[in-house]
Design an enzyme around this catalytic site. Structure first.
Site, PDB file in Angstrom:
ATOM      1  N   GLY C 250      14.688  10.037   0.831  1.00  0.00           N
ATOM      2  CA  GLY C 250      15.410  11.763   0.815  1.00  0.00           C
ATOM      3  C   GLY C 250      15.924  11.278   1.910  1.00  0.00           C
ATOM      4  O   GLY C 250      16.932  10.158   2.585  1.00  0.00           O
ATOM      5  N   HIS C 251      17.052  13.022   1.651  1.00  0.00           N
ATOM      6  CA  HIS C 251      18.147  12.760   3.133  1.00  0.00           C
ATOM      7  C   HIS C 251      18.065  12.282   4.126  1.00  0.00           C
ATOM      8  O   HIS C 251      16.682  13.110   4.590  1.00  0.00           O
ATOM      9  CB  HIS C 251      18.665  14.025   3.013  1.00  0.00           C
ATOM     10  CG  HIS C 251      18.419  15.260   3.045  1.00  0.00           C
ATOM     11  ND1 HIS C 251      19.027  16.164   2.814  1.00  0.00           N
ATOM     12  CD2 HIS C 251      17.038  14.807   3.267  1.00  0.00           C
ATOM     13  CE1 HIS C 251      17.778  17.340   2.735  1.00  0.00           C
ATOM     14  NE2 HIS C 251      16.485  16.646   2.951  1.00  0.00           N
ATOM     15  N   ASN C 252      19.103  11.413   5.444  1.00  0.00           N
ATOM     16  CA  ASN C 252      19.211  11.425   6.025  1.00  0.00           C
ATOM     17  C   ASN C 252      18.422  10.424   6.837  1.00  0.00           C
ATOM     18  O   ASN C 252      17.753  10.599   7.896  1.00  0.00           O
ATOM     19  CB  ASN C 252      18.452  12.686   7.313  1.00  0.00           C
ATOM     20  CG  ASN C 252      19.449  14.039   6.738  1.00  0.00           C
ATOM     21  OD1 ASN C 252      20.527  13.454   6.416  1.00  0.00           O
ATOM     22  ND2 ASN C 252      19.251  15.229   7.120  1.00  0.00           N
TER      23      ASN C 252
END
Lengths: 341, 341, 341
Positions: C250-252
């Site tokens: 996922g993002h980050n």
């Protein structure tokens, strides 16, 4: 109710023709010249369509169905709504499948090589092959007669594609031998290197992945599924096996004939399955195991040891399905009662 | 801190403009002419950037943030570091989202048809469409105004793509009607045949998959997600639903409006979800179930029965979330104590 | 036993050369001029091949192996079958990997830009790059020396691809900086927007995803894996990390160096892993967690809280592996005995 923009139509058949094609028997009387135009579900059909009932669970839908005809087992025939032609058969679903294909013939491959396809001059193409826009066929690849390579699919060097096999849009096949009459769905990846590294005191190192992926005849491989090639031995998918979408098959895995692998299953490297093994959705199977023929594993289970043939298993880790069910029921109690200690 | 190589920049705004655009109120005093150039997180911002705080959990980062301005709820305003312009709002995250889009406008589609795209002459293209390199548009397909088909994406015969919908790189859409303002991410597969075979005493046989995939307006479909078309009825994704990466949606599944389906979820064939159902990551849902509106299912759960609307569920098999939590806690005890038997 | 249609061959080596290349010592006597032509497994090798034994589990296969030579640890040397040249080494598997690469050199990139590739005139290409059929290179993209972009892969605007990095068939990279010597497998998706929306009393709203995906040097990313770009900060995959097929990042999310992430794992947004973390197959990790260096998580586990470095965890939710094992064993008892209540 089938959308003719997406599914071709063969025209209409009389009730008499339908009885002949399916081998069903008409219950009571009916107009043998009555015309039908397609198939439907119990719920979305009208008087021009043929539907089927097999599972008792849908009896209620049967009783209120507006479909003009219905393939049913003898036991349910008397519950048909008025006006419905009742077609008696012991195999309603199979008869429906046959009829559906007759009303709506399978897609026909657009034979020929699209001018934007890139076919290596050393590739050998059988008769009547179809190669779509942007598809790429590598050096020394061999396509059997009637092979169909869809748009933007990529066939690697020396790959063999059997007769009548269809490689879906954007699928990738390398280091592989694919049998006849297979259907590889869009976005499937077959033959890439497996997760091939090892660790020792000196750190991580890569192991060359020198095997192949062998897909036998009559296999389906789902959308975006990944089947790694073997590391030295081969990865093998046995004849007639059905693999759903988003499945992971690790290097050197061997599936026997007629296995069924449902969506999002993962089978780790070097595990071997016998024939007709059924793996339900999201199951994980550890590496280097032997799973016997006719084993069934319930959805979301985790298999961490070899299993003899014939049994049903469930849970994480997977145990015989009866024990697992008992465990679940006790566990449920545990969540309801006061703690015993 | 946003990398302008990847995200376009609209220029700078004054504090006064920012207050106006967000409807926030300045806490204490501040220079209304002060210029800001972009947005940031609490941690990676400098004096030229605007950030936000909504969750109490990040109060510590707020107190030491070097960002020039921060959107905050009234309760936290007094804890701002010196020199920070404090912008009071009840909806900091939503205001941040708006501001972020103003500083960094959305990507603009490169209008026109790339010379390497293959567009069937019978396809109908709306105004201002963008079709990237290597994309393929099938016969009789219809693209609405401002539709954007990215590189190497493939749109099948007769498919409808709504106004302003974007089909990501390498995505494949067939046998489908896609609504307006959707975003289908790279590698998603929509409309392929479902896992459509049955077994009876005579062996395995394929069932023609004669339905469609219907994606309503304002839907997002994640990278490498697979949505099978219906077998005879349709597969439907309701308006405003958000589907993450690597999700599997089986044939005939129906999602209501505003559903949220997190990564790696699998929903088996013919299951129907109501509106605003939230399915957390890796959940598996069995086939032929009815899941009521507003149901929430915790990550990694397995749903094997229909659920009435409104509740929260967890576990394998999924049970009401309170019972599940109690079960986990008892189970934990079980792992620590001596066995009671 | 390696299929030379798929794997190139460097020719033969003498036993003397093999001893020299691996540093192994010959056990007993042997003909130093004896020629070998390739590598094999214990089971599928013949007299012209070299195999290896490292795991005691395969001793039985060793004793009956027909391979001409075998790399073995000193302890097993005496159990070799007659006629086998026994090559003593403390690191058989690593020596095998080296030898395999010498017998079968890695694929060589077809240097040059294929005429059907679409390379933006503002892209900068290093020396000796290979760009395959149908590949697309966006504006301002930068490819390092010897970068290899395979057929139908798409590299977005401004993306950096490091020296010697290979982007597999049909892979998509956008909003990303990719290091040197990486291998991104077919169908991987790197840099698309994360699952970026939030809900508040006003409904659902999208949050612009303004970060990047950073892949450091020497990383492998598996087939059909998805790595979302950051929402404002970056998503980072640390140097030397190995990511298997069908993984969701996922993002980050931040991975340290040398992490190993097995197939079908999902790591939710903003979670950070230390160095050398090993996540086995199908594990799910919730968002916003900190996982310390050298943590190991067993297959199919669900991690819902931060974990200090160094431990092993298992279960849903994941607990220390010893407790988890005890839990399983008690649970098993629960499924067998009469209930205690």
């Amino acid at each position: 109710m089938v959308d003719s923009r997406f599914h071709s139509e063969a025209g209409q058949f009389t009730l008499e023709q339908i009885l002949e094609m399916t081998g069903a028997k008409l219950h009571g009387s009916g107009d043998l010249a009555r015309l039908f135009y397609g198939v439907s579900t119990l719920n979305n059909g009208g008087e021009k369509e043929v539907t089927f009932l097999e599972n008792r669970r849908y009896l209620k839908d049967f009783r209120t169905s507006k479909a003009g005809a219905c393939l049913v087992p003898p036991a349910f025939a008397n519950q048909a709504p008025d006006g419905m032609a009742v077609l008696i058969t012991a195999i309603p679903r199979r008869s429906y499948a046959k009829l559906a294909r007759l009303f709506h013939p399978a897609e026909i491959a657009p034979i020929g090589v699209h001018p934007t396809a890139v076919v290596d001059p050393t590739a050998r193409l059988g008769n009547q092959v179809a190669i779509g826009p942007g598809a790429v066929i590598g050096a020394e690849a061999v396509l059997g007669d009637s092979a169909w390579i869809e748009a933007n699919a990529v066939i690697g060097e020396a790959v063999r594609i059997g007769e009548g096999t269809r490689i879906g849009v954007g699928a990738v096949v390398s280091h592989a031998l694919i049998g006849a009459r297979c259907f590889i769905y869009p976005g499937a990846r077959i033959g890439q290197p497996g997760f091939g590294f090892e660790m020792d005191a000196g750190g991580t190192f890569l192991i060359p992945q020198l095997g192949r992926a062998i897909i036998e005849d009559d296999v389906e491989v789902g959308a975006n599924t990944a089947i790694d090639r073997g590391s030295n031995a081969d990865t093998v998918i046995g004849q007639g096996s059905m693999i759903d979408n988003l499945v992971q098959i690790g290097h050197n895995v061997v599936l026997g004939r007629g296995c069924i692998v449902v969506s999002q299953v993962g089978i780790s490297g070097s595990t071997r399955l016998g024939d007709r093994v059924v793996i339900a959705g999201k199951v994980g199977i550890a590496g280097h195991l032997e799973i016997g023929s006719d084993v069934q594993v319930a959805a979301m289970s985790g298999v961490n040891r070899s299993l003899p043939g014939g049994g049903s298993y469930g849970g994480v880790p997977a145990i015989p399905v009866r024990k697992w069910r008992r465990q679940i029921s006790r566990l449920k109690k545990l969540g309801q009662n006061k703690p015993t200690a």
